[in-house]
Design a protein around this motif. Structure first.
Motif, mmCIF file in Angstrom:
data_model
loop_
_atom_site.group_PDB
_atom_site.id
_atom_site.type_symbol
_atom_site.label_atom_id
_atom_site.label_comp_id
_atom_site.label_asym_id
_atom_site.label_seq_id
_atom_site.Cartn_x
_atom_site.Cartn_y
_atom_site.Cartn_z
ATOM 1 N N ASP A 243 16.445 40.527 -16.452
ATOM 2 C CA ASP A 243 15.009 40.758 -16.374
ATOM 3 C C ASP A 243 14.644 42.113 -16.971
ATOM 4 O OD1 ASP A 243 14.617 38.313 -15.109
ATOM 5 O OD2 ASP A 243 14.972 39.176 -13.134
ATOM 6 N N VAL A 244 15.089 42.323 -18.191
ATOM 7 C CA VAL A 244 14.902 43.588 -18.892
ATOM 8 C C VAL A 244 14.258 43.306 -20.242
ATOM 9 C CG1 VAL A 244 16.071 45.575 -19.940
ATOM 10 C CG2 VAL A 244 16.881 44.670 -17.751
ATOM 11 N N ASP A 245 13.298 44.132 -20.606
ATOM 12 C CA ASP A 245 12.727 44.101 -21.947
ATOM 13 C C ASP A 245 13.295 45.285 -22.725
ATOM 14 O OD1 ASP A 245 11.135 41.957 -21.151
ATOM 15 O OD2 ASP A 245 9.479 43.259 -20.561
ATOM 16 N N LEU A 246 13.656 45.053 -23.969
ATOM 17 C CA LEU A 246 14.271 46.096 -24.783
ATOM 18 C C LEU A 246 13.374 46.511 -25.938
ATOM 19 C CD1 LEU A 246 18.039 45.143 -25.313
ATOM 20 C CD2 LEU A 246 17.109 46.950 -23.860
ATOM 21 N N VAL A 247 13.329 47.807 -26.179
ATOM 22 C CA VAL A 247 12.730 48.370 -27.384
ATOM 23 C C VAL A 247 13.876 48.802 -28.299
ATOM 24 C CG1 VAL A 247 11.273 50.184 -28.345
ATOM 25 C CG2 VAL A 247 10.761 49.244 -26.087
ATOM 26 N N VAL A 248 13.827 48.366 -29.536
ATOM 27 C CA VAL A 248 14.847 48.761 -30.519
ATOM 28 C C VAL A 248 14.138 49.394 -31.708
ATOM 29 C CG1 VAL A 248 16.738 48.020 -31.993
ATOM 30 C CG2 VAL A 248 16.365 46.888 -29.795
ATOM 31 N N PRO A 249 14.298 50.693 -31.913
ATOM 32 C CA PRO A 249 13.677 51.338 -33.075
ATOM 33 C C PRO A 249 14.529 51.141 -34.316
ATOM 34 C CG PRO A 249 14.824 52.974 -31.764
ATOM 35 C CD PRO A 249 15.040 51.640 -31.070
ATOM 36 N N VAL B 13 3.756 49.698 -25.055
ATOM 37 C CA VAL B 13 3.329 48.322 -25.350
ATOM 38 C C VAL B 13 3.917 47.357 -24.326
ATOM 39 C CG1 VAL B 13 3.563 46.427 -27.003
ATOM 40 C CG2 VAL B 13 2.945 48.713 -27.807
ATOM 41 N N LEU B 14 5.204 47.472 -24.042
ATOM 42 C CA LEU B 14 5.842 46.571 -23.092
ATOM 43 C C LEU B 14 5.358 46.824 -21.668
ATOM 44 C CD1 LEU B 14 9.469 46.506 -24.507
ATOM 45 C CD2 LEU B 14 7.850 44.598 -24.428
ATOM 46 N N ARG B 15 5.165 48.072 -21.311
ATOM 47 C CA ARG B 15 4.694 48.380 -19.964
ATOM 48 C C ARG B 15 3.294 47.814 -19.736
ATOM 49 N NH1 ARG B 15 7.375 48.368 -16.882
ATOM 50 N NH2 ARG B 15 8.512 50.317 -16.594
ATOM 51 N N SER B 16 2.461 47.811 -20.770
ATOM 52 C CA SER B 16 1.112 47.259 -20.624
ATOM 53 C C SER B 16 1.146 45.748 -20.382
ATOM 54 C CB SER B 16 0.277 47.562 -21.872
ATOM 55 O OG SER B 16 0.715 46.819 -22.994
ATOM 56 N N ARG B 17 2.206 45.106 -20.823
ATOM 57 C CA ARG B 17 2.337 43.665 -20.637
ATOM 58 C C ARG B 17 2.905 43.310 -19.266
ATOM 59 N NH1 ARG B 17 5.007 42.049 -26.528
ATOM 60 N NH2 ARG B 17 3.289 42.836 -27.816
ATOM 61 N N ASP B 18 3.733 44.187 -18.734
ATOM 62 C CA ASP B 18 4.348 43.934 -17.431
ATOM 63 C C ASP B 18 4.564 45.265 -16.714
ATOM 64 O OD1 ASP B 18 5.825 43.286 -15.215
ATOM 65 O OD2 ASP B 18 7.182 41.928 -16.271
ATOM 66 N N PRO B 19 3.664 45.630 -15.833
ATOM 67 C CA PRO B 19 3.766 46.932 -15.165
ATOM 68 C C PRO B 19 4.989 47.084 -14.269
ATOM 69 C CG PRO B 19 1.540 46.050 -14.982
ATOM 70 C CD PRO B 19 2.400 44.945 -15.509
ATOM 71 N N ALA B 20 5.657 45.990 -13.920
ATOM 72 C CA ALA B 20 6.765 46.071 -12.962
ATOM 73 C C ALA B 20 8.139 45.863 -13.592
ATOM 74 C CB ALA B 20 6.566 45.036 -11.856
ATOM 75 N N SER B 21 8.207 45.691 -14.903
ATOM 76 C CA SER B 21 9.492 45.354 -15.520
ATOM 77 C C SER B 21 10.382 46.577 -15.667
ATOM 78 C CB SER B 21 9.257 44.734 -16.900
ATOM 79 O OG SER B 21 8.667 45.687 -17.769
ATOM 80 N N ALA B 22 11.667 46.311 -15.866
ATOM 81 C CA ALA B 22 12.600 47.332 -16.338
ATOM 82 C C ALA B 22 12.598 47.269 -17.863
ATOM 83 C CB ALA B 22 14.000 47.074 -15.804
ATOM 84 N N ILE B 23 12.505 48.426 -18.488
ATOM 85 C CA ILE B 23 12.423 48.499 -19.947
ATOM 86 C C ILE B 23 13.556 49.377 -20.445
ATOM 87 C CG2 ILE B 23 11.031 49.241 -21.922
ATOM 88 C CD1 ILE B 23 8.550 48.630 -20.214
ATOM 89 N N GLY B 24 14.222 48.913 -21.492
ATOM 90 C CA GLY B 24 15.329 49.662 -22.042
ATOM 91 C C GLY B 24 15.105 50.028 -23.490
ATOM 92 N N ALA B 25 15.764 51.103 -23.923
ATOM 93 C CA ALA B 25 15.808 51.506 -25.322
ATOM 94 C C ALA B 25 17.235 51.325 -25.806
ATOM 95 C CB ALA B 25 15.386 52.962 -25.468
ATOM 96 N N LEU B 26 17.410 50.521 -26.840
ATOM 97 C CA LEU B 26 18.728 50.250 -27.392
ATOM 98 C C LEU B 26 18.758 50.730 -28.833
ATOM 99 C CD1 LEU B 26 21.501 48.789 -26.825
ATOM 100 C CD2 LEU B 26 20.485 46.800 -27.986
ATOM 101 N N GLN B 27 19.790 51.491 -29.183
ATOM 102 C CA GLN B 27 19.938 51.920 -30.561
ATOM 103 C C GLN B 27 20.229 50.717 -31.452
ATOM 104 O OE1 GLN B 27 18.762 54.713 -31.087
ATOM 105 N NE2 GLN B 27 20.162 56.399 -30.718
ATOM 106 N N ALA B 28 19.819 50.807 -32.726
ATOM 107 C CA ALA B 28 19.923 49.672 -33.646
ATOM 108 C C ALA B 28 21.198 49.692 -34.471
ATOM 109 C CB ALA B 28 18.719 49.658 -34.584
ATOM 110 N N ASP B 29 22.114 50.603 -34.149
ATOM 111 C CA ASP B 29 23.310 50.748 -34.988
ATOM 112 C C ASP B 29 24.583 50.462 -34.198
ATOM 113 O OD1 ASP B 29 23.182 52.969 -33.385
ATOM 114 O OD2 ASP B 29 23.450 54.432 -34.996
ATOM 115 N N LEU B 30 24.588 49.296 -33.536
ATOM 116 C CA LEU B 30 25.728 48.867 -32.739
ATOM 117 C C LEU B 30 26.256 47.550 -33.307
ATOM 118 C CD1 LEU B 30 24.080 49.546 -29.265
ATOM 119 C CD2 LEU B 30 25.877 50.930 -30.328
ATOM 120 N N PRO B 31 26.841 47.576 -34.516
ATOM 121 C CA PRO B 31 27.164 46.324 -35.195
ATOM 122 C C PRO B 31 28.315 45.541 -34.586
ATOM 123 C CG PRO B 31 28.027 48.185 -36.440
ATOM 124 C CD PRO B 31 27.166 48.759 -35.343
#
Length: 202
Positions: A4-10, A87-105
């Motif tokens: 139950d996690v939403d991820l942001v990947v830059p 952006v993700l928090r505005s969609r779900d105020p109660a979620s867990a949100i993660g930041a994942l780096q994009a260079d984990l091939p």
């Protein structure tokens, strides 16, 4: 936290990505795109959704084919992460949100899932050197407060995040240099990266 996690990947503009990844046979933009695609494809089964923050049309098109939403964001890693987080928090105020780096091939879905399951509150996974951060998680409904950059592991720890130190080498192995790429290959690269890499050992 489980799935139950939403991820942001830059994802940087490809021409600006991976400037330390040098070598006569290395196509930096192509590899940066392959890294991002493999990272996100591996992450998708372990989380509820992934949103990429990118302005690169090639990245947007590739991720659309995976069913992944992309949103434009500001320059700067932490600024992009805060934007995606908002952006993700505005969609779900109660979620867990993660930041994942994009260079984990070499990322393995099972290892990311295990790290998420082990997380209790705001947490982070340090890179293999122990100084950087590959994954940062908010507590459900809490702030992410990203502090990526040199010494980010210490910065995240000082700010109260709990380190995640389980047996998940693929989650800790980001790639910035050709040596990093060789070590990631030992773990097993994702299919896009494997196809993009000319053998780096010879």
């Amino acid at each position: 936290m489980g799935a139950d996690v939403d991820l942001v990947v830059p994802v940087k503009t490809l021409q600006r990505a991976k400037t330390r990844l040098v070598g006569a046979r290395l196509d930096r933009p192509a590899l940066a795109l392959a890294f991002a695609v493999d990272t996100i494809a591996a992450a998708l089964p372990a989380v509820r959704r992934v949103v990429a923050v990118t302005s690169d049309p090639s990245v947007v098109a590739e991720l659309r084919a995976l069913g992944v939403e992309s949103i434009p964001g500001p320059e700067g890693l932490n600024e992009s992460l805060r934007h995606g987080f908002d952006v993700l928090r505005s969609r779900d105020p109660a979620s867990a949100i993660g930041a994942l780096q994009a260079d984990l091939p070499a990322l393995r879905t099972a290892e990311l899932a295990a790290a998420l399951a082990a997380a209790r509150g705001r947490s982070f996974c340090p890179d293999r050197q122990g100084t950087g951060t590959t994954l940062l998680l908010s507590s459900p409904g809490g702030d992410l407060a990203p502090a990526f950059g040199p010494g980010s592991a210490a910065a995240h720890s000082t700010s109260g995040a709990t380190p995640l130190l389980g047996p998940w080498p693929s989650l800790r192995h980001d790639v910035d240099t050709a040596d990093d790429l060789r070590l990631a290959a030992d773990l097993g690269l994702g299919p896009r990266t494997a196809a993009a890499v000319t053998p780096v050992g010879g």
